[in-house]
Design a protein around this motif. Sequence first.
Motif, PDB file in Angstrom:
ATOM      1  N   ALA A  11       4.403   1.919   9.001  1.00 53.83           N
ATOM      2  CA  ALA A  11       3.995   0.560   8.370  1.00 53.83           C
ATOM      3  C   ALA A  11       4.581  -0.337   9.171  1.00 53.83           C
ATOM      4  N   THR A  12       4.213  -1.665   9.146  1.00 51.38           N
ATOM      5  CA  THR A  12       4.859  -2.773   9.470  1.00 51.38           C
ATOM      6  C   THR A  12       5.572  -3.505   8.372  1.00 51.38           C
ATOM      7  N   LEU A  13       6.830  -3.743   8.591  1.00 52.24           N
ATOM      8  CA  LEU A  13       7.580  -4.266   7.402  1.00 52.24           C
ATOM      9  C   LEU A  13       7.962  -5.863   7.953  1.00 52.24           C
ATOM     10  N   ALA A  14       7.690  -6.768   7.100  1.00 51.59           N
ATOM     11  CA  ALA A  14       8.159  -8.244   7.280  1.00 51.59           C
ATOM     12  C   ALA A  14       9.447  -8.262   6.366  1.00 51.59           C
ATOM     13  N   VAL A  15      10.546  -8.601   7.065  1.00 52.16           N
ATOM     14  CA  VAL A  15      11.719  -8.940   6.363  1.00 52.16           C
ATOM     15  C   VAL A  15      12.338 -10.026   6.693  1.00 52.16           C
ATOM     16  N   ASP A  16      13.286 -10.475   5.548  1.00 51.25           N
ATOM     17  CA  ASP A  16      13.809 -11.731   5.604  1.00 51.25           C
ATOM     18  C   ASP A  16      15.107 -11.694   6.373  1.00 51.25           C
ATOM     19  N   ASP A  17      15.016 -11.929   7.716  1.00 50.66           N
ATOM     20  CA  ASP A  17      16.222 -11.932   8.506  1.00 50.66           C
ATOM     21  C   ASP A  17      17.014 -13.204   8.629  1.00 50.66           C
ATOM     22  N   GLY A  18      16.612 -14.350   8.103  1.00 49.92           N
ATOM     23  CA  GLY A  18      17.214 -15.628   7.987  1.00 49.92           C
ATOM     24  C   GLY A  18      16.809 -16.641   9.074  1.00 49.92           C
TER      25      GLY A  18
END
Length: 65
Positions: free
Chosen positions: A56-63
């Motif tokens: 899957a492609t994961l969208a992450v909160d990297d700031g």
Amino acid sequence: MPSYRLIDMAGGDIGIVEDVRERIEVDEQVTLPHGATVRVVDVYDDEFGRQGGVVATLAVDDGTV
């Protein structure tokens, strides 16, 4: 080991990581290629999200937004 594509919340490519989990859900934590841990904010596991042989492609909160 399963591979996941990571993107930031603006859609920018972060990279591909391996993880022992068969499935990763929203609000779980993943480790970025440079070692920081971030929260998953969205999971794209449709045919487009799996392109390139990833689970899957994961969208992450990297700031960065």
